[in-house]
Design a protein around this motif. Structure first.
Motif, PDB file in Angstrom:
ATOM      1  N   ARG A  31      -4.063   1.491   4.651  1.00  0.00           N
ATOM      2  CA  ARG A  31      -4.636   0.684   3.576  1.00  0.00           C
ATOM      3  C   ARG A  31      -5.772  -0.197   4.083  1.00  0.00           C
ATOM      4  O   ARG A  31      -6.773  -0.376   3.409  1.00  0.00           O
ATOM      5  CB  ARG A  31      -3.561  -0.172   2.914  1.00  0.00           C
ATOM      6  CG  ARG A  31      -2.573   0.652   2.132  1.00  0.00           C
ATOM      7  CD  ARG A  31      -1.500  -0.214   1.537  1.00  0.00           C
ATOM      8  NE  ARG A  31      -0.512   0.612   0.878  1.00  0.00           N
ATOM      9  CZ  ARG A  31       0.007   0.321  -0.289  1.00  0.00           C
ATOM     10  NH1 ARG A  31      -0.343  -0.774  -0.920  1.00  0.00           N
ATOM     11  NH2 ARG A  31       0.901   1.115  -0.837  1.00  0.00           N
ATOM     12  N   VAL A  32      -5.609  -0.733   5.275  1.00  0.00           N
ATOM     13  CA  VAL A  32      -6.666  -1.559   5.866  1.00  0.00           C
ATOM     14  C   VAL A  32      -7.891  -0.699   6.137  1.00  0.00           C
ATOM     15  O   VAL A  32      -9.035  -1.092   5.854  1.00  0.00           O
ATOM     16  CB  VAL A  32      -6.174  -2.255   7.151  1.00  0.00           C
ATOM     17  CG1 VAL A  32      -7.321  -2.897   7.895  1.00  0.00           C
ATOM     18  CG2 VAL A  32      -5.105  -3.289   6.819  1.00  0.00           C
ATOM     19  N   ALA A  33      -7.675   0.498   6.685  1.00  0.00           N
ATOM     20  CA  ALA A  33      -8.791   1.398   6.970  1.00  0.00           C
ATOM     21  C   ALA A  33      -9.511   1.793   5.681  1.00  0.00           C
ATOM     22  O   ALA A  33     -10.750   1.841   5.642  1.00  0.00           O
ATOM     23  CB  ALA A  33      -8.288   2.638   7.701  1.00  0.00           C
ATOM     24  N   ALA A  34      -8.759   2.053   4.624  1.00  0.00           N
ATOM     25  CA  ALA A  34      -9.381   2.405   3.343  1.00  0.00           C
ATOM     26  C   ALA A  34     -10.182   1.225   2.800  1.00  0.00           C
ATOM     27  O   ALA A  34     -11.279   1.408   2.253  1.00  0.00           O
ATOM     28  CB  ALA A  34      -8.316   2.825   2.346  1.00  0.00           C
ATOM     29  N   PHE A  35      -9.667   0.014   2.950  1.00  0.00           N
ATOM     30  CA  PHE A  35     -10.385  -1.172   2.491  1.00  0.00           C
ATOM     31  C   PHE A  35     -11.690  -1.326   3.264  1.00  0.00           C
ATOM     32  O   PHE A  35     -12.738  -1.610   2.688  1.00  0.00           O
ATOM     33  CB  PHE A  35      -9.512  -2.416   2.675  1.00  0.00           C
ATOM     34  CG  PHE A  35     -10.175  -3.686   2.244  1.00  0.00           C
ATOM     35  CD1 PHE A  35     -10.160  -4.084   0.922  1.00  0.00           C
ATOM     36  CD2 PHE A  35     -10.841  -4.487   3.170  1.00  0.00           C
ATOM     37  CE1 PHE A  35     -10.781  -5.257   0.529  1.00  0.00           C
ATOM     38  CE2 PHE A  35     -11.464  -5.659   2.784  1.00  0.00           C
ATOM     39  CZ  PHE A  35     -11.430  -6.045   1.453  1.00  0.00           C
ATOM     40  N   GLY A  64     -16.554  -2.667   7.096  1.00  0.00           N
ATOM     41  CA  GLY A  64     -15.672  -3.256   8.110  1.00  0.00           C
ATOM     42  C   GLY A  64     -16.436  -4.192   9.007  1.00  0.00           C
ATOM     43  O   GLY A  64     -16.486  -3.998  10.211  1.00  0.00           O
ATOM     44  N   GLY A  65     -17.042  -5.234   8.433  1.00  0.00           N
ATOM     45  CA  GLY A  65     -17.806  -6.193   9.222  1.00  0.00           C
ATOM     46  C   GLY A  65     -16.934  -6.937  10.211  1.00  0.00           C
ATOM     47  O   GLY A  65     -15.758  -6.662  10.384  1.00  0.00           O
ATOM     48  N   THR A  66     -17.529  -7.888  10.892  1.00  0.00           N
ATOM     49  CA  THR A  66     -16.825  -8.652  11.916  1.00  0.00           C
ATOM     50  C   THR A  66     -15.989  -9.758  11.316  1.00  0.00           C
ATOM     51  O   THR A  66     -15.274 -10.455  12.036  1.00  0.00           O
ATOM     52  CB  THR A  66     -17.843  -9.279  12.896  1.00  0.00           C
ATOM     53  OG1 THR A  66     -18.685 -10.167  12.167  1.00  0.00           O
ATOM     54  CG2 THR A  66     -18.637  -8.197  13.584  1.00  0.00           C
ATOM     55  N   GLY A  67     -16.061  -9.930  10.021  1.00  0.00           N
ATOM     56  CA  GLY A  67     -15.287 -10.982   9.385  1.00  0.00           C
ATOM     57  C   GLY A  67     -16.009 -12.302   9.315  1.00  0.00           C
ATOM     58  O   GLY A  67     -15.478 -13.295   8.887  1.00  0.00           O
ATOM     59  N   GLN A  68     -17.270 -12.337   9.788  1.00  0.00           N
ATOM     60  CA  GLN A  68     -18.052 -13.567   9.751  1.00  0.00           C
ATOM     61  C   GLN A  68     -19.108 -13.437   8.658  1.00  0.00           C
ATOM     62  O   GLN A  68     -19.664 -12.358   8.442  1.00  0.00           O
ATOM     63  CB  GLN A  68     -18.748 -13.791  11.088  1.00  0.00           C
ATOM     64  CG  GLN A  68     -17.775 -13.995  12.219  1.00  0.00           C
ATOM     65  CD  GLN A  68     -18.524 -14.114  13.554  1.00  0.00           C
ATOM     66  OE1 GLN A  68     -19.724 -13.875  13.632  1.00  0.00           O
ATOM     67  NE2 GLN A  68     -17.784 -14.462  14.591  1.00  0.00           N
ATOM     68  N   ASP A  69     -19.361 -14.517   7.960  1.00  0.00           N
ATOM     69  CA  ASP A  69     -20.388 -14.522   6.922  1.00  0.00           C
ATOM     70  C   ASP A  69     -21.750 -14.635   7.568  1.00  0.00           C
ATOM     71  O   ASP A  69     -21.941 -15.362   8.529  1.00  0.00           O
ATOM     72  CB  ASP A  69     -20.184 -15.715   5.956  1.00  0.00           C
ATOM     73  CG  ASP A  69     -18.925 -15.532   5.127  1.00  0.00           C
ATOM     74  OD1 ASP A  69     -18.536 -14.357   4.935  1.00  0.00           O
ATOM     75  OD2 ASP A  69     -18.353 -16.544   4.687  1.00  0.00           O
ATOM     76  N   GLY A  70     -22.731 -13.938   6.997  1.00  0.00           N
ATOM     77  CA  GLY A  70     -24.075 -14.176   7.456  1.00  0.00           C
ATOM     78  C   GLY A  70     -24.711 -13.058   8.013  1.00  0.00           C
ATOM     79  O   GLY A  70     -25.291 -12.343   8.472  1.00  0.00           O
TER      80      GLY A  70
END
Length: 86
Positions: free
Chosen positions: A70-74, A80-86
Motif C-alpha cells: 500500500r505504501v509503494a502504491a501510494f 515518493g519524495g523525500t518527505g520534505q516540502d520545497g
C-alpha cells in the motif's frame, strides 16, 4: 495458609454460538443457565461471542494487510519524495 483467599474455581461450559461449539473447563465464571453435558452432569454455561473455533486467525480465514504494498502504491501514485516540502 489463609482461608477464603483463592477464588472459587469450578467446572463451567463455554459455548460459542457462532460456531456451534462448546467446551468444558474450570473457571471462576458463573451463570444462572445450565447445560447437560456428555458425562450426564449439569454445568453452568457461559455464552461467548467468539472462540478459537470461530476466530478468523485460528480458522485460517484471516486477512492479512499488505502495508508495504500500500505504501509503494501510494508513492507511485503521488510521488515518493523525500518527505520534505520545497
Amino acid at each position: 495458609m489463609k482461608q477464603d483467599k483463592h477464588p472459587d474455581y469450578h467446572a463451567v461450559v463455554f459455548r460459542d454460538r457462532a460456531a456451534g461449539y462448546a467446551f468444558l473447563t474450570r473457571s471462576t465464571a458463573t451463570s444462572d443457565q445450565t447445560i447437560d453435558w456428555d458425562d450426564g452432569e449439569s454445568y453452568p454455561v457461559v455464552d461467548v461471542e467468539i472462540s478459537s473455533e470461530s476466530h478468523p486467525f485460528y480458522t485460517g480465514k484471516a486477512r492479512t494487510v499488505d502495508s508495504e504494498g500500500r505504501v509503494a502504491a501510494f508513492e507511485r501514485r503521488y510521488g515518493g519524495g523525500t518527505g520534505q516540502d520545497g
